[in-house]
Scaffold this active site. Structure first.
Site, PDB file in Angstrom:
ATOM      1  N   GLU A  96       0.869  -1.184   0.000  1.00 42.25           N
ATOM      2  CA  GLU A  96       0.000   0.000   0.000  1.00 42.25           C
ATOM      3  C   GLU A  96       0.896   1.221   0.000  1.00 42.25           C
ATOM      4  O   GLU A  96       1.903   1.251   0.713  1.00 42.25           O
ATOM      5  CB  GLU A  96      -0.866   0.111   1.271  1.00 42.25           C
TER       6      GLU A  96
ATOM      7  N   GLU B 216     -13.547   5.480   0.227  1.00 39.20           N
ATOM      8  CA  GLU B 216     -14.383   4.514   0.956  1.00 39.20           C
ATOM      9  C   GLU B 216     -15.076   5.245   2.103  1.00 39.20           C
ATOM     10  O   GLU B 216     -14.450   5.589   3.099  1.00 39.20           O
ATOM     11  CB  GLU B 216     -13.512   3.362   1.473  1.00 39.20           C
TER      12      GLU B 216
ATOM     13  N   LYS C 130     -14.913   4.170   5.984  1.00 41.55           N
ATOM     14  CA  LYS C 130     -13.655   4.032   6.712  1.00 41.55           C
ATOM     15  C   LYS C 130     -13.527   5.139   7.749  1.00 41.55           C
ATOM     16  O   LYS C 130     -14.264   6.106   7.761  1.00 41.55           O
ATOM     17  CB  LYS C 130     -12.465   4.088   5.744  1.00 41.55           C
TER      18      LYS C 130
ATOM     19  N   GLU D  53      -9.006   9.080   6.079  1.00 41.24           N
ATOM     20  CA  GLU D  53      -9.156   7.682   5.662  1.00 41.24           C
ATOM     21  C   GLU D  53     -10.219   7.505   4.575  1.00 41.24           C
ATOM     22  O   GLU D  53     -10.210   6.508   3.847  1.00 41.24           O
ATOM     23  CB  GLU D  53      -9.515   6.797   6.870  1.00 41.24           C
TER      24      GLU D  53
END
Ligand SMILES: *[C@@H]1O[C@H](CO)[C@@H](O)[C@H](O)[C@H]1NC(C)=O
Length: 351
Positions: A274, A324, A327, A333
């Site tokens: 990542e 997302e 999250k 995030e």
């Protein structure tokens, strides 16, 4: 089409030979250029279907995907396209059961690796993500990896030539990372991670590492220059013996290599499982900074190794495909996506 109008069989065979050679060579170029993958996280309630997502990867020429659980719809969609390499994740909450009962691991391998369409191109199983020494799963991680490895070996040992069992860690395991040559695992992490490094070395598997210059930068913006984190520094920022570091990404990755060398392992690859930069929600989190980071990290890994491993192209997975919305807890995030949930790019990126 004139090419195929061979007048006799000899010409026809030559034509076929050249055609195959062309396919073979373009295949080589394709793999050579495919060092960049993208993580497909699904913690959102507004994301496109798995089939649409696989199509989006293909339409953008993204040849590698990381998923965090064996989602059957994704595996089925990928089964039609073996040109996409996959990192398949085992969720952290499944690790204890896989470690303590070999039949659970055998069933996991049967259900998620061996029984789905054989064309899914799984290259790595990441058992867990960012397990830290204090986590309850830490003591179960190595036995879970061993049970999955053994289940694969007894079901179909040939598969282990191309499929490696590994785990994905984060940089908090490094007690020291500056300068990169001083990289070492922390005392608290060592008893947990060193046997895992030895297992990986024994099996010829890479370590996966999540590397975020963004978090290093916001943790210490006084001492870390933004340009060092964004790959825009005009020159060397950290000179470490013979090695000059112009970006923080390479410095963190080489700190991992140094830590692994200190365990006595010199030839293990570290794949960046990542890396990313949020576009909103916090310090330095802007569309401009994020697009700078992603484009520069793509350009960097496609053409370079790190200073310590200059002969080996870096394999890296961008985090993540989509914003997302479920999250958290930090607002940032929810803003790591390259694409919005409606599949529109958030900024122009060339893979
Ligand atoms: C990038 O982040 C820095 C640090 O927070 C900020 O000052 C700057 O405005 C951002 N740059 C752009 C172009 O958004």
């Amino acid at each position: 089409m004139a090419f195929f109008n061979a007048r006799n069989s000899k010409n026809f065979l030559m034509a076929v030979a050249f055609l195959l050679l062309g396919i073979f060579m373009s295949g080589l170029e394709f793999t050579g250029a495919q060092s960049v993958g993208v993580c497909y996280g699904r913690i959102g309630d507004n994301l496109p279907s798995e089939q649409q997502v696989v199509d989006l990867y293909r339409n953008n020429g993204i040849g590698k995907m990381r998923i965090y659980d064996p989602n059957q719809a994704t595996l089925e969609a990928l089964g039609n396209f073996p040109d996409i390499e996959l990192i398949l994740g085992v969720p952290n909450e499944d690790i204890q059961a896989l470690a303590t009962d070999a039949s659970v691991a055998a069933n996991w391998v049967q259900g998620n690796i061996l029984s789905h369409p054989p064309m899914v191109n799984i290259r790595y199983i990441s058992v867990g993500n960012e397990i830290r020494p204090e986590d309850s799963a830490a003591q179960f991680l190595l036995p879970a990896m061993q049970n999955i490895y053994n289940a694969l070996a007894s079901a179909n040992s040939a598969i282990l030539l191309q499929l490696k069992v590994t785990t994905s860690v984060d940089a908090t395991l490094l007690g020291s990372s500056y300068p990169p040559s001083a990289g070492s695992f922390s005392d608290s992490a060592s008893s947990y991670i060193i046997p895992i490094i030895q297992f990986l070395a024994d099996k010829g598997a890479p370590l996966l590492a999540n590397i975020y210059p963004y978090f290093s930068y916001i943790g210490d913006p006084v001492n870390i220059d933004l340009s060092y984190a964004l790959f825009t520094s005009p020159g060397v920022v950290v000179q470490d013996g013979a090695y000059g570091y112009q970006n923080l990404f390479d410095a963190i990755l080489d700190a991992f290599y140094s830590a692994i060398e200190k365990v006595g392992v010199t030839n293990m690859e570290v794949i960046v499982s990542e890396t990313g930069w949020p576009s909103d929600g916090g310090t330095a989190a802007t569309i401009e900074n994020a697009s700078t980071y992603y484009q520069n990290v793509i350009n960097h890994v496609k053409n370079n190794g790190t200073p310590k491993k200059s002969g080996t192209l870096i394999q890296a997975y961008l985090f993540a495909m989509f914003d997302e919305d479920q999250k958290g807890p930090a607002e940032t995030e929810r803003h790591f996506g390259l694409f919005s949930p409606n599949m529109q790019p958030k900024y122009p990126i060339s893979f």
